[in-house]
Design a protein around this motif. Structure first.
Motif, short mmCIF file in Angstrom:
data_model
loop_
_atom_site.label_atom_id
_atom_site.label_comp_id
_atom_site.label_asym_id
_atom_site.label_seq_id
_atom_site.Cartn_x
_atom_site.Cartn_y
_atom_site.Cartn_z
N PRO A 1 1.04 -1.18 0.01
CA PRO A 1 0.01 -0.15 0.09
C PRO A 1 0.88 1.16 -0.08
O PRO A 1 1.92 1.09 0.52
N LEU A 2 0.38 2.24 -0.70
CA LEU A 2 0.98 3.50 -0.72
C LEU A 2 0.12 4.78 -0.59
O LEU A 2 -0.80 4.92 -1.48
N PHE A 3 -0.04 5.41 0.65
CA PHE A 3 -0.92 6.68 0.66
C PHE A 3 -0.40 8.06 -0.34
O PHE A 3 0.84 8.13 -0.59
N PHE B 1 -5.22 5.49 -1.03
CA PHE B 1 -4.11 5.08 -1.17
C PHE B 1 -3.94 3.87 -2.54
O PHE B 1 -5.02 3.67 -2.84
N LEU B 2 -2.86 3.60 -2.84
CA LEU B 2 -2.66 2.60 -3.90
C LEU B 2 -2.28 1.57 -3.26
O LEU B 2 -1.51 1.29 -2.17
N ALA C 1 -3.19 -6.23 -10.69
CA ALA C 1 -3.33 -4.77 -10.94
C ALA C 1 -3.10 -3.93 -9.94
O ALA C 1 -3.15 -4.32 -8.66
N LEU C 2 -2.86 -2.62 -10.40
CA LEU C 2 -2.80 -1.57 -9.25
C LEU C 2 -3.95 -1.02 -9.18
O LEU C 2 -4.55 -0.66 -10.12
N HIS C 3 -4.41 -1.02 -7.79
CA HIS C 3 -5.90 -0.25 -7.48
C HIS C 3 -5.66 1.14 -6.69
O HIS C 3 -4.60 1.16 -6.08
N ILE C 4 -6.56 1.87 -6.79
CA ILE C 4 -6.57 3.05 -5.97
C ILE C 4 -7.95 2.83 -5.10
O ILE C 4 -8.77 2.53 -5.56
N ARG C 5 -8.02 3.28 -3.64
CA ARG C 5 -9.03 2.85 -2.79
C ARG C 5 -9.06 4.08 -1.85
O ARG C 5 -8.00 4.71 -1.44
N SER C 6 -10.21 4.63 -1.54
CA SER C 6 -10.33 5.60 -0.70
C SER C 6 -10.45 4.93 0.76
O SER C 6 -10.96 3.82 0.92
N LEU C 7 -9.88 5.71 1.81
CA LEU C 7 -9.76 5.09 3.04
C LEU C 7 -11.11 4.69 3.67
O LEU C 7 -11.23 3.90 4.40
N ASP D 1 -14.86 4.09 -2.62
CA ASP D 1 -14.30 3.83 -4.02
C ASP D 1 -13.27 2.73 -4.12
O ASP D 1 -12.25 2.94 -3.22
N ASP D 2 -12.92 2.02 -4.97
CA ASP D 2 -11.88 1.07 -5.24
C ASP D 2 -11.88 0.62 -6.76
O ASP D 2 -12.97 0.21 -6.97
N HIS D 3 -11.07 1.08 -7.48
CA HIS D 3 -10.99 0.66 -8.60
C HIS D 3 -9.65 0.49 -9.48
O HIS D 3 -8.65 1.14 -8.85
N VAL D 4 -9.12 -0.01 -10.52
CA VAL D 4 -8.09 -0.39 -11.19
C VAL D 4 -7.45 0.76 -11.64
O VAL D 4 -8.40 1.57 -12.47
#
Length: 885
Positions: free
Chosen positions: A491-493, A500-501, A516-522, A526-529
């Motif tokens: 993970p990476l904020f 975070f990614l 795949a790399l995802h981005i997600r809201s804390l 939201d969580d998408h590729v």
């Protein structure tokens, strides 16, 4: 004419045929005077009567005799007997490049290594006045000591006066004497010929360079640069056509390497590299590239330009040396004003080695201001600790009480570090102090620290992400792997700490499109590729740094939308990538980039170790080996190897011959074990990426189809077969975070059942040689330890290790139980098992030098030897680039 074994040619005794070269048959023979193996090339009598062919044979003898180079097959002797002309040459114990290419393209690192060797050999020949004129994969042998160029039967001499010249064009003109072939006759192998060979039957050094480009193309892509169904079609392709771009066939090939190949394959000889030496330098540049990683690849078209560029590199080297002594002695303002990259190298602390790859690594991470770097290093004894180095300091400083540290990350204010050790997530003041335990993390895979004092981390190798307050508290689950994904990690904020990614990946199908790399809201809304990738990423000032194989690229990224917005650009090539953990060794912060050169870990040799830890030699060829199991008699090894983990192979440990057992198209096969009598292999197979792995059996000699043993409610990895042949103990992965151990029957009339099932992970079951005991690994104490229980019986449970351990193996006689510690020290436990289980002594044997691709794969032979993946330390220094953009 064929020479039977036992035939004598002078002092040489024929042993067996090897093959046929361009000018005769080749035999393996024995030099009875010096007691060594040699290769003898024979010109048949009917050829010897042809003046032209005889002249070519003599030409080869003269050509080879004038060449003394480690990558050119040596000529020992020439002779004639009973109208048989022969050459006596070095016997090469290796594999023709043609056979290697039959298995597909070579890793880029191997292409560079062999390419540099062949180019250097060509340069030697050209400087001596010899053009090969038949350069092709069939005339290259790959040996353990390197590539060997052979078969100079079509070699042609160049003007000696021109050879002696220092001009870059000195070896591009032919000797205007009588040619070896009639005017207009084509020599060489058709699909590797240069246009001038086909059109004018003329050749010079640049003709060899064209053929060399064809070879490089084939090594990179696994297919010929020019390939047509007819002679006319081939001529048209070579003269006017262009091969399919390498980037189309192998997208991850470094752009600079693609450019080298295209320059070699230029139709006009004047547009090619003018000397093999220049080609070698260009290939070495890619291999050794540690400076100016984003600069374009220099292509030398004339020696004047080459010398100018060498001068520039010399200046850069001086700057790098100065920077290494104190890169940050300049103020950030002064560095910024340079507007040019400044490059330095950082080595490990004195007497230690870096630990950047593997399951227990600590890749270098930069503080957010780019002024300090934290990393993990280990002593020769294997003690692994956390270190911090300011970039304006000459030495790194060890963080006390950080034994067994792995995967560090910085606090947002740059004052503290998070890391994992002893099954815990910990924090520590970067200036020194006592580490503080935050929460449990039995086998973590990365963490990140937000400005709101929240840490997001992965506690297990096969688990989702959790959040916890950096001061401690109850962890909260954020994600759960599913839908073809077995792990969320690295993970990476992003700035602001609201999202975070992270990387989502599949252990069983590493190349799955779901990885795949995802981005997600804390808050989880939201969580998408974001992108398809196989590794961690870095974020800096609106750009993502990502690996494409071993090439580091930078691409604009809209953090608000969580989307890439522009085209990628190359930042650095040959960056270290550990496929076993999906992690690249790089980071960026401020104006500083840090990475370790080394490329993709593409495989290892299997290595035999003695009881004292001495390296006794290798087994098999280089490949990605995973599970290793010796047969009951110790004479054969079964393993699953491939990319991804695709097929089961049996290797004859005495003859070093391997046999492939699995051929089902699209099937991924792994975790093979031997039947009790060594006649069968039991293994796991997955016929579709999204399917569960079922258990199969098949004959160890490869005859007959596979037979289904069981399909369970989860992925099953066989660990051992009972000595009576009735059961196979398996790790059952119903819950990725808590695998269970089951007994699965191999005979009719019994049902699979759980042996160990609970909330803790239990895996890697090993049945004792007498069938009474089961050793396994579990994290029920908070970290991996070795336990023993009765197999299929009742009784107690014994904890074998108390300070961590994994990968237990019974000795074939059952008198010992071996395991690996966290630093891969092979440790031997004396046990008594006659009436009950008891431990009588424990002693470390030696640190097992295993490879990070699969660090727990080893097995014990009946004679006390150990077979394991050959180790690879991380010897390359770290490259630091200031003003990298």
């Amino acid at each position: 004419m064929s020479l039977p074994p036992g035939t004598r040619l002078g002092p040489y005794e024929i042993a067996s045929p090897i093959g046929a070269g361009g000018m005769g048959e080749v035999y393996r023979a024995s030099d009875t005077r010096l007691a060594r193996d040699v290769a003898i090339k024979v010109l048949p009598a009917e050829f010897a009567r042809d003046a032209q062919l005889r002249a070519r044979f003599e030409r080869e003898a003269k050509a080879i005799s004038s060449l003394n180079h480690p990558n050119i097959c040596m000529l020992f002797d020439v002779g004639s007997q009973n109208d048989v002309e022969y050459l006596v040459m070095e016997y090469l114990d290796g594999e023709p490049l043609t056979e290697r290419l039959a298995r597909g393209p070579l890793p880029v690192s191997d292409v560079l290594r062999h390419g540099i060797e062949i180019a250097d050999a060509l340069d030697k020949a050209h400087r001596t006045g010899i053009i090969h004129r038949d350069l092709k994969p069939g005339n290259v042998i790959l040996t353990r000591s390197g590539s060997k160029l052979l078969d100079f039967g079509l070699a042609k001499a160049m003007d000696a006066a021109l050879v002696a010249s220092t001009s870059p064009q000195s070896i591009t003109a032919m000797l205007p004497s009588e040619p070896l072939t009639a005017e207009g006759t084509l020599v060489g192998t058709f699909c590797y010929m240069a246009p001038e060979q086909i059109e004018y039957a003329r050749s010079d050094a640049r003709t060899d360079i064209f053929a060399f480009g064809c070879m490089l193309y084939e090594m990179l892509t696994g297919r010929r640069a020019f390939n047509a169904g007819s002679r006319a079609g081939m001529i048209a392709q070579i003269i006017a056509g262009e091969p399919t771009p390498i980037s189309t066939l192998r997208p991850m090939t470094p752009v600079s390497l693609d450019r080298i190949v295209r320059t070699c394959l230029a139709k006009n000889p004047d547009d090619r590299f003018q000397t093999a030496h220049d080609v070698m330098l260009a290939l070495q540049w890619i291999r050794d590239e540690q400076s100016y990683p984003s600069a374009p690849m220099p292509v030398a078209l004339a020696r004047g330009r080459m010398w100018r560029e060498r001068a520039a590199w010399a200046i850069a080297l001086v700057l790098a040396i100065g920077a290494a002594a104190g890169i940050a002695m300049w103020s950030q303002r002064e560095i910024d004003s340079l507007r040019q990259p400044v490059v330095a190298s950082i080595g490990p602390p004195r007497g230690l080695r870096f630990v950047f790859t593997g399951d227990y690594a600590g890749s270098p991470v930069l503080s957010h201001d780019g002024r300090r770097v934290a990393f993990v290093a280990a002593s020769p004894e294997g003690k692994r600790t956390l270190w911090v180095r300011a970039l304006d300091a000459a030495e790194a400083r060890e963080i006390e009480n950080s034994d067994d540290a792995m995967f560090p990350f910085w606090s947002p204010d740059n004052h503290a570090l998070g890391f994992f050790a002893h099954g815990k997530l910990k924090t520590v003041d970067a200036a020194g102090g006592v580490p503080i335990v935050v929460t449990e993390a039995p086998n973590a895979r990365g963490g990140t620290w937000s400005e709101d004092n929240v840490i997001v981390y992965t506690p297990e190798t096969r688990a989702g992400l959790y959040r916890v307050n950096a001061n401690g508290g109850t962890p909260v689950a954020l994600t759960t792997p599913g839908g073809g994904i077995t792990t969320h990690r690295w993970p990476l904020f992003l700035p602001g700490g609201k999202s975070f990614l992270y990387l989502a990946a599949n252990h069983f199908v590493p190349g799955s499109r779901a990885t795949a790399l995802h981005i997600r809201s804390l808050d989880g809304r939201d969580d998408h590729v974001v992108a398809q990738t196989l590794a961690n990423v870095a974020y800096i000032d609106g750009r993502l740094l990502m690996l494409r194989e071993s090439t580091l690229v930078s691409q604009p990224f809209d953090a608000g939308r969580g989307a890439l917005t522009g085209s990628p650009s190359i930042v650095a090539q040959n960056v270290r990538f550990d496929a076993s953990t999906w992690h690249g060794v790089f980071d960026a912060a401020g104006r500083t980039l840090i990475y370790q050169p080394g490329g993709t870990l593409s495989g290892t040799h299997l290595v035999w170790f003695g009881r004292d830890g001495k390296n006794l030699g290798t087994l098999g060829e280089v490949a990605k080996y995973y599970d290793l199991k010796l047969s009951p008699d110790g004479h054969r090894l079964v393993t699953n190897a491939g990319e991804p983990r695709a097929d089961i192979w049996v290797i004859d440990a005495e003859r070093d011959v391997r046999t492939r057992l699995t051929f089902e198209e699209g099937s991924i096969n792994e975790a093979p074990v031997w039947s009790h009598d060594g006649t069968e292999i039991i293994y796991a197979a997955r016929d579709k990426p999204e399917a569960r792995a079922a258990i199969y059996r098949r004959r160890a000699d490869g005859n007959g189809p596979r037979q289904l043993v069981a399909s369970l409610a989860g992925d099953a990895d066989p660990g051992a077969v009972s000595p009576d042949g009735r059961w196979v103990a398996v790790s059952l992965w119903q819950n990725p975070a808590a695998p269970q151990i089951w007994a699965v029957p191999l005979i009719a009339g019994a049902q699979p059942h759980a042996i160990i099932a609970g909330q803790f992970a239990a895996h890697d079951p090993r049945i004792s040689p007498d069938g009474r005991w089961l050793a396994y690994t579990s994290n029920e104490s908070g970290r991996d330890e070795i336990y023993v229980i009765p197999f299929l019986g009742t009784g107690g449970k014994w904890q074998v290790t108390t300070t961590g351990g994994h990968s237990s193996r019974w000795s074939p006689d059952g008198a010992h139980l071996d395991y690996l510690t966290a630093d891969n020290t092979l440790t031997e436990v004396d046990v008594q098992t006659a009436t009950t289980f008891a431990i009588t002594a424990t002693r470390p044997r030696y640190r097992l030098d295993v490879n990070p691709v699969s660090s727990s794969d080893y097995d014990l032979a009946p004679d006390g030897r150990v077979i394991a993946n050959g180790g690879e330390a991380d010897p390359s220094p770290v490259t630091v680039v200031a003003n990298w953009r």
